[in-house]
Design a protein around this motif. Structure first.
Motif, PDB file in Angstrom:
ATOM      1  N   LEU A   1       0.825  -1.207   0.000  1.00 22.23           N
ATOM      2  CA  LEU A   1       0.000   0.000   0.000  1.00 22.23           C
ATOM      3  C   LEU A   1       0.860   1.257   0.000  1.00 22.23           C
ATOM      4  N   GLY A   2       1.911   1.270   0.794  1.00 23.10           N
ATOM      5  CA  GLY A   2       2.791   2.442   0.856  1.00 23.10           C
ATOM      6  C   GLY A   2       3.397   2.780  -0.495  1.00 23.10           C
ATOM      7  N   ASP A   3       3.853   1.765  -1.226  1.00 22.72           N
ATOM      8  CA  ASP A   3       4.423   1.994  -2.559  1.00 22.72           C
ATOM      9  C   ASP A   3       3.367   2.527  -3.527  1.00 22.72           C
ATOM     10  N   ALA A   4       2.129   2.061  -3.390  1.00 22.88           N
ATOM     11  CA  ALA A   4       1.047   2.553  -4.245  1.00 22.88           C
ATOM     12  C   ALA A   4       0.769   4.024  -3.962  1.00 22.88           C
ATOM     13  N   ILE A   5       0.800   4.401  -2.697  1.00 21.61           N
ATOM     14  CA  ILE A   5       0.583   5.804  -2.335  1.00 21.61           C
ATOM     15  C   ILE A   5       1.711   6.676  -2.884  1.00 21.61           C
ATOM     16  N   ILE A   6       2.949   6.190  -2.791  1.00 20.25           N
ATOM     17  CA  ILE A   6       4.088   6.948  -3.330  1.00 20.25           C
ATOM     18  C   ILE A   6       3.944   7.133  -4.832  1.00 20.25           C
ATOM     19  N   LEU A   7       3.554   6.074  -5.542  1.00 23.66           N
ATOM     20  CA  LEU A   7       3.340   6.203  -6.992  1.00 23.66           C
ATOM     21  C   LEU A   7       2.236   7.220  -7.279  1.00 23.66           C
ATOM     22  N   GLY A   8       1.164   7.174  -6.495  1.00 25.79           N
ATOM     23  CA  GLY A   8       0.083   8.144  -6.670  1.00 25.79           C
ATOM     24  C   GLY A   8       0.550   9.573  -6.429  1.00 25.79           C
ATOM     25  N   LEU A   9       1.377   9.767  -5.408  1.00 28.54           N
ATOM     26  CA  LEU A   9       1.915  11.109  -5.119  1.00 28.54           C
ATOM     27  C   LEU A   9       2.816  11.605  -6.242  1.00 28.54           C
ATOM     28  N   LYS A  10       3.593  10.708  -6.824  1.00 28.11           N
ATOM     29  CA  LYS A  10       4.443  11.096  -7.968  1.00 28.11           C
ATOM     30  C   LYS A  10       3.581  11.549  -9.144  1.00 28.11           C
ATOM     31  N   GLU A  11       2.522  10.816  -9.423  1.00 25.69           N
ATOM     32  CA  GLU A  11       1.619  11.190 -10.515  1.00 25.69           C
ATOM     33  C   GLU A  11       0.917  12.511 -10.217  1.00 25.69           C
ATOM     34  N   ALA A  12       0.490  12.687  -8.975  1.00 21.11           N
ATOM     35  CA  ALA A  12      -0.230  13.903  -8.587  1.00 21.11           C
ATOM     36  C   ALA A  12       0.679  15.121  -8.622  1.00 21.11           C
ATOM     37  N   SER A  13       1.972  14.938  -8.341  1.00 15.24           N
ATOM     38  CA  SER A  13       2.886  16.082  -8.319  1.00 15.24           C
ATOM     39  C   SER A  13       3.126  16.664  -9.701  1.00 15.24           C
ATOM     40  N   LYS A  14       2.735  15.972 -10.749  1.00 16.46           N
ATOM     41  CA  LYS A  14       2.893  16.492 -12.116  1.00 16.46           C
ATOM     42  C   LYS A  14       1.961  17.667 -12.372  1.00 16.46           C
ATOM     43  N   ARG A  15       0.871  17.776 -11.596  1.00 20.03           N
ATOM     44  CA  ARG A  15      -0.112  18.849 -11.726  1.00 20.03           C
ATOM     45  C   ARG A  15      -0.495  19.364 -10.347  1.00 20.03           C
ATOM     46  N   PRO A  16       0.420  20.045  -9.667  1.00 16.99           N
ATOM     47  CA  PRO A  16       0.155  20.444  -8.279  1.00 16.99           C
ATOM     48  C   PRO A  16      -0.931  21.506  -8.120  1.00 16.99           C
ATOM     49  N   GLN A  17      -1.321  22.188  -9.195  1.00 12.06           N
ATOM     50  CA  GLN A  17      -2.330  23.241  -9.079  1.00 12.06           C
ATOM     51  C   GLN A  17      -3.741  22.679  -8.965  1.00 12.06           C
ATOM     52  N   ARG A  18      -3.921  21.416  -9.196  1.00  8.58           N
ATOM     53  CA  ARG A  18      -5.248  20.811  -9.126  1.00  8.58           C
ATOM     54  C   ARG A  18      -5.464  20.153  -7.758  1.00  8.58           C
ATOM     55  N   LYS A  19      -6.728  19.963  -7.422  1.00  7.51           N
ATOM     56  CA  LYS A  19      -7.072  19.304  -6.169  1.00  7.51           C
ATOM     57  C   LYS A  19      -7.044  17.792  -6.405  1.00  7.51           C
ATOM     58  N   GLN A  20      -6.192  17.103  -5.663  1.00  4.67           N
ATOM     59  CA  GLN A  20      -6.068  15.656  -5.837  1.00  4.67           C
ATOM     60  C   GLN A  20      -6.685  14.926  -4.653  1.00  4.67           C
ATOM     61  N   ILE A  21      -7.356  13.843  -4.992  1.00  7.72           N
ATOM     62  CA  ILE A  21      -8.019  13.025  -3.987  1.00  7.72           C
ATOM     63  C   ILE A  21      -7.572  11.582  -4.200  1.00  7.72           C
ATOM     64  N   PHE A  22      -7.189  10.924  -3.116  1.00  7.66           N
ATOM     65  CA  PHE A  22      -6.809   9.522  -3.186  1.00  7.66           C
ATOM     66  C   PHE A  22      -7.889   8.703  -2.495  1.00  7.66           C
ATOM     67  N   VAL A  23      -8.372   7.680  -3.184  1.00  9.12           N
ATOM     68  CA  VAL A  23      -9.367   6.773  -2.614  1.00  9.12           C
ATOM     69  C   VAL A  23      -8.743   5.385  -2.645  1.00  9.12           C
ATOM     70  N   VAL A  24      -8.553   4.797  -1.468  1.00  8.92           N
ATOM     71  CA  VAL A  24      -7.869   3.512  -1.353  1.00  8.92           C
ATOM     72  C   VAL A  24      -8.891   2.405  -1.122  1.00  8.92           C
ATOM     73  N   PHE A  25      -8.762   1.344  -1.916  1.00  8.85           N
ATOM     74  CA  PHE A  25      -9.618   0.161  -1.783  1.00  8.85           C
ATOM     75  C   PHE A  25      -8.713  -1.023  -1.489  1.00  8.85           C
ATOM     76  N   THR A  26      -8.741  -1.512  -0.261  1.00  5.85           N
ATOM     77  CA  THR A  26      -7.870  -2.603   0.137  1.00  5.85           C
ATOM     78  C   THR A  26      -8.487  -3.366   1.300  1.00  5.85           C
ATOM     79  N   ASP A  27      -7.949  -4.555   1.530  1.00  3.00           N
ATOM     80  CA  ASP A  27      -8.329  -5.330   2.707  1.00  3.00           C
ATOM     81  C   ASP A  27      -7.208  -5.365   3.734  1.00  3.00           C
ATOM     82  N   VAL A  28      -6.196  -4.522   3.525  1.00  3.48           N
ATOM     83  CA  VAL A  28      -5.090  -4.420   4.469  1.00  3.48           C
ATOM     84  C   VAL A  28      -5.620  -3.830   5.758  1.00  3.48           C
ATOM     85  N   ASP A  29      -5.248  -4.438   6.898  1.00  5.61           N
ATOM     86  CA  ASP A  29      -5.775  -3.948   8.170  1.00  5.61           C
ATOM     87  C   ASP A  29      -4.730  -3.216   9.004  1.00  5.61           C
ATOM     88  N   GLU A  30      -3.622  -2.855   8.443  1.00  9.13           N
ATOM     89  CA  GLU A  30      -2.580  -2.170   9.202  1.00  9.13           C
ATOM     90  C   GLU A  30      -2.624  -0.681   8.987  1.00  9.13           C
TER      91      GLU A  30
END
Length: 167
Positions: free
Chosen positions: A138-167
Motif C-alpha cells: 500500500l505504501g508503494d502505491a501511495i508513493i506512486l500516486g503522489l508522484k503522478e499527482a505532483s505532475k499537476r500540483p495546481q489541481r485538487k487531488q483526492i486519493f481513494v484507497v480500496f484494500t483489505d489491508v488492516d494495518e
C-alpha cells in the motif's frame, strides 16, 4: 436620361468637403465599434469549481480472491464485490478526471488521468487478483500516486484507497 455629374474634389465647395469628412468619420466610427464586438453586461458568471483529480488505489493481492462475501445466496470474492462497488462509484463521477493504480507486491499505473469513465470501467472488468503478487504494498502505491499527482500540483487531488489491508 438623367445624367449624374461627378464633381472633381478640387471643384467641390467647402460645405461638401466638410460633409464628406463627416460621413467618412461616421463610417470609421461605426466600423470600429463593430470590430470591438460590444457585449451586453449582465450578472457575473459563477466561478467554476476547481477541477479534481481522483486517484483510485486498488488492491489486487491474492487475499482479494477470498470468497467471504455472499450475494444472492452465492459466495463471491472480495475483488468481485470491489469491482461492482467501483463500477457504480466511477459511474457517478461525471466530469471528474480519474486515474487507477493497482497494487499488490508492486504498484502499477493501470489508467493515467482521464475523463473516460468507460475506459476505467473496462479496466475494472479485466482485473484479476493473482497477477500482481501475494502481499499488499500500500505504501508503494501511495508513493506512486503522489508522484503522478505532483505532475499537476495546481489541481485538487483526492486519493481513494480500496484494500483489505488492516494495518
Amino acid at each position: 436620361h438623367t445624367m449624374i455629374k461627378l464633381i472633381p474634389l478640387s471643384h467641390r465647395s467647402h460645405g461638401q468637403r466638410w460633409i464628406q469628412w463627416l460621413l467618412a468619420g461616421w463610417l470609421l466610427l461605426m466600423l470600429s465599434l463593430s470590430l470591438m464586438q460590444p457585449i451586453r453586461l449582465g450578472e457575473k458568471l459563477p466561478y467554476l469549481p476547481p477541477e479534481r483529480e481522483i486517484f483510485l488505489l486498488v488492491d489486487i493481492s491474492i487475499s482479494m480472491t477470498l470468497k467471504d462475501y455472499e450475494y444472492q445466496g452465492e459466495k463471491i470474492s472480495r475483488l468481485a464485490v470491489l469491482k461492482n462497488l467501483l463500477h457504480e462509484f466511477v459511474g457517478r463521477l461525471e466530469g471528474e478526471r480519474l486515474a487507477m493504480i493497482v497494487f499488490a507486491e508492486n504498484p502499477h499505473l493501470l489508467v493515467p488521468l482521464t475523463r473516460d469513465q468507460t475506459l476505467i470501467q473496462n479496466q475494472l472488468r479485466r482485473l484479476r487478483s493473482s497477477r500482481a503478487g501475494r502481499i499488499s504494498a500500500l505504501g508503494d502505491a501511495i508513493i506512486l500516486g503522489l508522484k503522478e499527482a505532483s505532475k499537476r500540483p495546481q489541481r485538487k487531488q483526492i486519493f481513494v484507497v480500496f484494500t483489505d489491508v488492516d494495518e
